[in-house]
Design a protein around this motif. Structure first.
Motif, PDB file in Angstrom:
ATOM      1  N   LEU A  13       0.856  -1.183   0.000  1.00  0.00           N
ATOM      2  CA  LEU A  13       0.000   0.000   0.000  1.00  0.00           C
ATOM      3  C   LEU A  13       0.895   1.236   0.000  1.00  0.00           C
ATOM      4  O   LEU A  13       1.592   1.521   0.973  1.00  0.00           O
ATOM      5  CB  LEU A  13      -0.912  -0.008   1.225  1.00  0.00           C
ATOM      6  CG  LEU A  13      -1.838   1.207   1.385  1.00  0.00           C
ATOM      7  CD1 LEU A  13      -2.806   1.326   0.225  1.00  0.00           C
ATOM      8  CD2 LEU A  13      -2.608   1.128   2.711  1.00  0.00           C
ATOM      9  N   LEU A  14       0.879   1.993  -1.095  1.00  0.00           N
ATOM     10  CA  LEU A  14       1.735   3.173  -1.220  1.00  0.00           C
ATOM     11  C   LEU A  14       1.125   4.379  -0.518  1.00  0.00           C
ATOM     12  O   LEU A  14       1.840   5.146   0.127  1.00  0.00           O
ATOM     13  CB  LEU A  14       1.966   3.495  -2.701  1.00  0.00           C
ATOM     14  CG  LEU A  14       2.698   2.417  -3.501  1.00  0.00           C
ATOM     15  CD1 LEU A  14       2.788   2.817  -4.970  1.00  0.00           C
ATOM     16  CD2 LEU A  14       4.089   2.177  -2.921  1.00  0.00           C
ATOM     17  N   TRP A  15      -0.179   4.548  -0.643  1.00  0.00           N
ATOM     18  CA  TRP A  15      -0.865   5.624   0.065  1.00  0.00           C
ATOM     19  C   TRP A  15      -2.372   5.379   0.085  1.00  0.00           C
ATOM     20  O   TRP A  15      -2.890   4.581  -0.695  1.00  0.00           O
ATOM     21  CB  TRP A  15      -0.558   6.999  -0.533  1.00  0.00           C
ATOM     22  CG  TRP A  15      -0.801   7.199  -1.999  1.00  0.00           C
ATOM     23  CD1 TRP A  15       0.128   7.181  -2.994  1.00  0.00           C
ATOM     24  CD2 TRP A  15      -2.068   7.471  -2.653  1.00  0.00           C
ATOM     25  NE1 TRP A  15      -0.455   7.415  -4.219  1.00  0.00           N
ATOM     26  CE2 TRP A  15      -1.800   7.599  -4.043  1.00  0.00           C
ATOM     27  CE3 TRP A  15      -3.372   7.618  -2.208  1.00  0.00           C
ATOM     28  CZ2 TRP A  15      -2.809   7.865  -4.971  1.00  0.00           C
ATOM     29  CZ3 TRP A  15      -4.377   7.884  -3.127  1.00  0.00           C
ATOM     30  CH2 TRP A  15      -4.094   8.004  -4.481  1.00  0.00           C
ATOM     31  N   GLU A  16      -3.035   6.036   0.984  1.00  0.00           N
ATOM     32  CA  GLU A  16      -4.490   6.051   1.017  1.00  0.00           C
ATOM     33  C   GLU A  16      -4.939   7.466   1.358  1.00  0.00           C
ATOM     34  O   GLU A  16      -4.260   8.198   2.074  1.00  0.00           O
ATOM     35  CB  GLU A  16      -5.036   5.053   2.033  1.00  0.00           C
ATOM     36  CG  GLU A  16      -4.583   5.248   3.460  1.00  0.00           C
ATOM     37  CD  GLU A  16      -5.149   4.164   4.376  1.00  0.00           C
ATOM     38  OE1 GLU A  16      -6.379   4.131   4.559  1.00  0.00           O
ATOM     39  OE2 GLU A  16      -4.354   3.345   4.877  1.00  0.00           O
ATOM     40  N   LYS A  17      -6.059   7.858   0.783  1.00  0.00           N
ATOM     41  CA  LYS A  17      -6.566   9.215   0.977  1.00  0.00           C
ATOM     42  C   LYS A  17      -8.001   9.165   1.453  1.00  0.00           C
ATOM     43  O   LYS A  17      -8.875   8.591   0.801  1.00  0.00           O
ATOM     44  CB  LYS A  17      -6.495  10.001  -0.341  1.00  0.00           C
ATOM     45  CG  LYS A  17      -6.841  11.479  -0.181  1.00  0.00           C
ATOM     46  CD  LYS A  17      -5.785  12.213   0.632  1.00  0.00           C
ATOM     47  CE  LYS A  17      -6.048  13.700   0.704  1.00  0.00           C
ATOM     48  NZ  LYS A  17      -5.004  14.420   1.459  1.00  0.00           N
ATOM     49  N   LYS A  18      -8.234   9.763   2.617  1.00  0.00           N
ATOM     50  CA  LYS A  18      -9.585   9.839   3.152  1.00  0.00           C
ATOM     51  C   LYS A  18     -10.361  10.929   2.412  1.00  0.00           C
ATOM     52  O   LYS A  18      -9.877  12.046   2.233  1.00  0.00           O
ATOM     53  CB  LYS A  18      -9.545  10.140   4.646  1.00  0.00           C
ATOM     54  CG  LYS A  18     -10.911  10.139   5.318  1.00  0.00           C
ATOM     55  CD  LYS A  18     -10.793  10.353   6.815  1.00  0.00           C
ATOM     56  CE  LYS A  18     -12.153  10.306   7.490  1.00  0.00           C
ATOM     57  NZ  LYS A  18     -12.051  10.510   8.960  1.00  0.00           N
ATOM     58  N   ILE A  19     -11.569  10.594   1.992  1.00  0.00           N
ATOM     59  CA  ILE A  19     -12.451  11.536   1.288  1.00  0.00           C
ATOM     60  C   ILE A  19     -13.627  11.839   2.218  1.00  0.00           C
ATOM     61  O   ILE A  19     -14.415  10.948   2.528  1.00  0.00           O
ATOM     62  CB  ILE A  19     -12.945  10.957  -0.047  1.00  0.00           C
ATOM     63  CG1 ILE A  19     -11.765  10.457  -0.887  1.00  0.00           C
ATOM     64  CG2 ILE A  19     -13.776  11.981  -0.802  1.00  0.00           C
ATOM     65  CD1 ILE A  19     -10.737  11.512  -1.217  1.00  0.00           C
TER      66      ILE A  19
END
Length: 344
Positions: A42-48
């Motif tokens: 997992l390189l990144w995750e973005k909360k929306i």
């Protein structure tokens, strides 16, 4: 490799420049995820989280992360909460917006499509039916075209028809082609019924299918129906066509192959479990993934030949992605990369 997915979602994986993009959501949170194709990290995750107000309805079979993302280097994600976002390859938000209210019986599920700096959104709801294009650099509307349709869950497809690009959309009651740069309707054919989820396929003719309607072969050049089939129809899975052959899979567990030119049913295969995932066709094979994660690989040929049957052991609704001689599957809880593990 095998990697756990932090949040559920029915969208299919998309790959750009060795990065895999998916989304996940619950009523409490929505996120976009980016995984490394080479190792599953997992390189990144973005909360929306910019929607305010009462959430639109979403059934258990749809959820709030059904639409598949799109990428042209940037990443575009649409949630069933009306939240639309554009991110760069590092997960930074370029722009975001709330689109108009979603109103349908199961929740929003139409996937995104990006081409030539335009982001296409099929928006067939109780209160409005339309196809719209947004400028990818800003999210501002480039054009939108009204559609006299019932609520639907199919996705736009882009085909080169007679040396001209067309957006082709299916819905109840019409199948129609549009100019992707202006939104002008090019042709329209009535014939769809029911709750339309399958998208169109193309190989010389346009192919549109839905349970309680028919499988139709349409010649858009003269707006005519070439042939129709009324039995064993898909209700979620979209057909695929190539080299004169049309393949489809149904929620009743049937796999079928047709002659594109005349509609002759060349062969079929009954399985034990139904299909939501759409088939994927390569140069020589067609891959079908059922709801329990069994993958059937048939020769892309007029004669029935089962090449392999593989048990993934996980529930699967998403359509797999093919990249660099490997296949990315999404199950309820995991991403899988399947392929030959060559030693360096």
């Amino acid at each position: 490799w095998k990697t756990e997915i932090p949040l559920p979602g029915f969208n299919s994986p998309v790959i750009w420049n060795s990065r895999i993009y998916i989304s996940g959501a619950t009523k409490e949170e929505r996120r976009v995820f980016c995984f490394d194709f080479n190792n599953g990290k997992l390189l990144w995750e973005k909360k929306i989280d910019f929607f305010r107000g009462k959430l639109p309805f979403a059934g258990d079979d749809t959820g709030y992360a059904a639409p598949t993302l799109a990428s042209d280097g940037f990443v575009y994600a649409l949630f069933g909460t009306q939240e639309l976002v554009c991110l760069d390859s590092m997960g930074n938000i370029k722009w975001q917006k709330i689109i108009e209210p979603m109103d349908n019986p199961y929740g929003y599920a139409s996937s995104l499509l990006v081409y030539s700096n335009l982001l296409f959104i099929q928006f067939d709801q109780e209160t409005v039916g339309k196809i719209m294009a947004l400028h990818t650099d800003s999210g501002n509307t480039a054009w939108e075209t009204s559609r006299p349709v019932m609520p639907g869950w199919s996705s736009p497809a882009l085909f080169n028809i007679n040396n001209s690009l067309q957006l082709v959309l299916t819905a109840n009651p019409i199948i129609a082609g549009y100019n992707p740069f202006t939104g002008a309707e090019i042709w329209r054919m009535e014939g769809m019924e029911g709750e339309v989820a399958p998208s169109a396929a193309f190989d010389k003719f346009i192919f549109a299918a839905n349970e309680y309607a028919s499988l139709m072969a349409i010649d858009p050049a003269n707006n005519s129906i070439i042939w129709q089939e009324y039995d064993e129809l898909p209700d979620v899975s979209s057909p695929v066509a190539q080299n004169g052959l049309l393949f489809e899979s149904t929620a009743a567990g049937m796999i079928l192959c047709y002659d594109c030119n005349n509609g002759k049913k060349l062969w079929k295969h009954q399985t034990e479990t139904g299909f939501y995932s759409s088939p994927v066709i390569t140069d020589s094979a067609v891959y079908f993934t059922d709801l329990k994660g069994t993958v059937y690989v048939f020769a892309a040929a007029r004669g029935k030949k089962l090449l392999s049957k593989n048990q993934m052991g996980e529930n699967m609704s998403a359509t797999p992605a093919f990249y660099k001689q490997k296949i990315i599957f999404r199950s309820d809880k995991f991403l899988y990369c399947i392929g030959e593990n060559k030693k360096q």
